[in-house]
Write a protein that holds these residues in place. Structure first.
Motif, mmCIF file in Angstrom:
data_model
loop_
_atom_site.group_PDB
_atom_site.id
_atom_site.type_symbol
_atom_site.label_atom_id
_atom_site.label_comp_id
_atom_site.label_asym_id
_atom_site.label_seq_id
_atom_site.Cartn_x
_atom_site.Cartn_y
_atom_site.Cartn_z
ATOM 1 N N GLU A 38 0.824 -1.304 -0.209
ATOM 2 C CA GLU A 38 -0.038 -0.104 -0.084
ATOM 3 C C GLU A 38 0.616 1.340 0.060
ATOM 4 O O GLU A 38 2.072 1.246 0.141
ATOM 5 C CB GLU A 38 -0.880 0.220 1.293
ATOM 6 N N SER A 39 0.053 2.404 -0.146
ATOM 7 C CA SER A 39 0.961 3.909 -0.078
ATOM 8 C C SER A 39 1.663 3.798 1.332
ATOM 9 O O SER A 39 1.011 3.550 2.184
ATOM 10 C CB SER A 39 -0.212 4.815 -0.257
ATOM 11 N N GLY A 40 2.601 4.362 1.003
ATOM 12 C CA GLY A 40 3.843 4.646 2.289
ATOM 13 C C GLY A 40 4.552 3.584 2.715
ATOM 14 O O GLY A 40 5.078 3.697 3.757
ATOM 15 N N CYS A 41 4.489 2.363 2.122
ATOM 16 C CA CYS A 41 5.226 1.054 2.453
ATOM 17 C C CYS A 41 6.644 1.161 2.111
ATOM 18 O O CYS A 41 7.182 0.336 2.641
ATOM 19 C CB CYS A 41 4.459 -0.172 2.102
ATOM 20 N N GLY A 42 7.147 2.304 1.366
ATOM 21 C CA GLY A 42 8.479 2.164 1.004
ATOM 22 C C GLY A 42 8.867 1.860 -0.408
ATOM 23 O O GLY A 42 10.149 1.969 -0.568
ATOM 24 N N LYS A 43 8.112 1.602 -1.116
ATOM 25 C CA LYS A 43 8.375 1.200 -2.367
ATOM 26 C C LYS A 43 9.336 2.195 -3.239
ATOM 27 O O LYS A 43 10.407 1.810 -3.804
ATOM 28 C CB LYS A 43 7.100 0.866 -3.552
ATOM 29 N N SER A 44 8.753 3.212 -3.449
ATOM 30 C CA SER A 44 9.505 4.389 -4.011
ATOM 31 C C SER A 44 10.707 4.584 -3.276
ATOM 32 O O SER A 44 11.975 5.178 -4.111
ATOM 33 C CB SER A 44 8.797 5.463 -4.285
ATOM 34 N N THR A 45 10.960 4.550 -2.138
ATOM 35 C CA THR A 45 12.181 4.867 -1.466
ATOM 36 C C THR A 45 13.091 3.831 -1.945
ATOM 37 O O THR A 45 14.307 4.128 -2.010
ATOM 38 C CB THR A 45 11.855 4.759 0.137
ATOM 39 N N ILE A 46 12.703 2.584 -2.206
ATOM 40 C CA ILE A 46 13.586 1.585 -2.558
ATOM 41 C C ILE A 46 14.288 1.947 -4.075
ATOM 42 O O ILE A 46 15.506 1.984 -4.251
ATOM 43 C CB ILE A 46 13.114 0.158 -2.386
ATOM 44 N N PHE A 91 9.613 6.861 -13.660
ATOM 45 C CA PHE A 91 9.103 7.252 -12.389
ATOM 46 C C PHE A 91 7.706 7.286 -12.207
ATOM 47 O O PHE A 91 6.796 7.271 -13.284
ATOM 48 C CB PHE A 91 9.740 8.742 -12.395
ATOM 49 N N GLN A 92 7.381 7.194 -10.884
ATOM 50 C CA GLN A 92 6.033 7.265 -10.500
ATOM 51 C C GLN A 92 5.497 8.611 -11.005
ATOM 52 O O GLN A 92 5.885 9.825 -10.904
ATOM 53 C CB GLN A 92 5.617 7.046 -9.146
ATOM 54 N N GLY A 93 4.184 8.741 -11.640
ATOM 55 C CA GLY A 93 3.814 10.001 -12.092
ATOM 56 C C GLY A 93 4.473 10.633 -13.393
ATOM 57 O O GLY A 93 4.486 11.973 -13.579
#
Ligand SMILES: Nc1ncnc2c1ncn2[C@@H]1O[C@H](COP(=O)(O)OP(=O)(O)OP(=O)(O)O)[C@@H](O)[C@H]1O
Ligand code: SF4
Ligand SMILES: [Mg+2]
Length: 325
Positions: A38-46, A91-93
């Motif tokens: 879900e949103s905020g779980c750290g996916k984009s941070t990785i 990238f996302q977006g």
């Protein structure tokens, strides 16, 4: 041999926000690895951690190895050469990140001219090839972003990511803004390119059904950790963690009659990283939690056959990990 290997990766943002906590992952050439959560779980941070795109104030622990080379030990020059040419990100977006006043041809040619010592004509030829590779006629190079549909712009973003022939592509929610038909086309395109070019692809999505359609393996993240990993089909059909089971149940599948009558939601939201619950971070939302789940630290355990789960009840036979539904 893995192309990308994360060893105990952790990322803590300023203000003591542990967004990623001890993640081990690897992906090989020709393989598609999905990361769900879900949103905020750290996916984009990785994603940002892999290419060293995190803010300076973020603390990074563990290792990111690209073809055996430590990304955090690279000089800035080596890092610049590595971005685009060895690893790139959709990238996302990204649909909104194309330059509105430049033709898409110019935008795709830019990294080629920067990274490869080729003439402008050679770069233009390569732009045409790339556009055709993603299913757009080469003549569309003359178009501006507003002359393309959302799906076509997403194809341009994929062409951009492939421009310098990287061996690793990370696609962060590449289809979220697209309708279901175009989403299926873009996913087919990406998985086709992996087979054709032998790329390693990491596909990030909150939607397990998207990942189920294209990935070989899937890692499910919750509160900055991997809570389950295994072959995509198993994560979908035989989850060994209640969180993956809930994600799998949250998206309808064509022909799933049961879903029409009893869609299974998950109450509440994931915790904010600086406010993690004790024990298993999922316990406040878990439909099959036991008293000891709030007290016991749970880590990813090997279940055999390429599967692992961070749940105290993962090995219990006949346990409905979705809980009563
Ligand atoms: N620059 C930052 N500074 C502080 N906290 C951050 C920063 N970037 C992200 N975070 C926090 O880190 C956590 C993980 O964020 P991240 O963007 O990795 O999540 P995500 O899984 O990609 O979510 P989404 O599905 O919404 O894209 C979130 O709680 C977010 O608020
Ligand atoms: S360890 Fe307990 S709370 Fe955590 S997922 Fe498993 S059953 Fe649920
Ligand atoms: Mg994200």
């Amino acid at each position: 041999m893995s192309l990308l290997e994360l060893k105990g990766l952790s990322v803590t943002y300023a203000g003591n926000v542990p967004a990623v906590r001890g993640v081990d992952l690897s992906v090989a050439p020709g393989e598609v690895l999905g990361i769900a959560g879900e949103s905020g779980c750290g996916k984009s941070t990785i994603t940002s951690a892999v290419l060293r795109l995190l803010p300076k104030s973020a603390k990074v622990g563990g290792q990111v190895l690209l073809d055996g080379e430590d990304v955090y030990g690279m000089s800035f020059g080596r890092l610049r050469a590595m971005r685009w040419a060895e690893a790139s990100i959709v990238f996302q977006g990204a649909l909104h990140s194309l330059n509105a006043v430049q033709t898409i041809g110019k935008q795709i040619a830019e990294p080629i001219l920067l990274h490869e010592k080729v003439s402008r004509q050679a770069a233009e030829r390569r732009v045409g090839e790339l556009l055709e590779q993603v299913g757009l006629p080469a003549r569309r190079a003359k178009d501006y972003p507003h002359q393309l549909s959302g799906g076509q712009r997403q194809r341009v973003m994929i062409a951009l990511a492939l421009a310098c022939r990287p061996r690793l592509v990370i696609a962060d929610e590449p289809t979220t803004a697209l309708d279901v038909m175009v989403q299926a086309q873009v996913l087919d395109l990406l998985s086709g390119l992996v087979r054709e070019l032998g790329l390693a692809l990491i596909m990030i999505s909150h939607d397990l059904s998207v990942l189920g359609a294209v990935c070989d393996r899937v890692a499910v993240m919750y509160a900055g950790q991997i809570v389950e990993e295994g072959p995509a089909k198993d994560i979908f059909d035989d989850s060994r963690h209640p969180y993956s089971a809930a994600l799998a149940g949250a998206f309808p599948r064509v022909g799933d009659e049961l879903f029409r009558y009893a869609p299974r939601g998950l109450p509440g939201d994931p915790p904010y990283p600086s406010d993690l619950p004790s024990g298993c971070a999922f316990h406040p939302r878990c439909p099959v939690a036991l008293d000891r789940c709030a007290e016991t630290e749970v880590s990813l355990a090997d279940l055999g056959e390429g599967r692992s789960s961070a749940c105290l009840r993962a090995c219990e036979e006949d346990l409905d990990l979705r809980g009563a539904s």
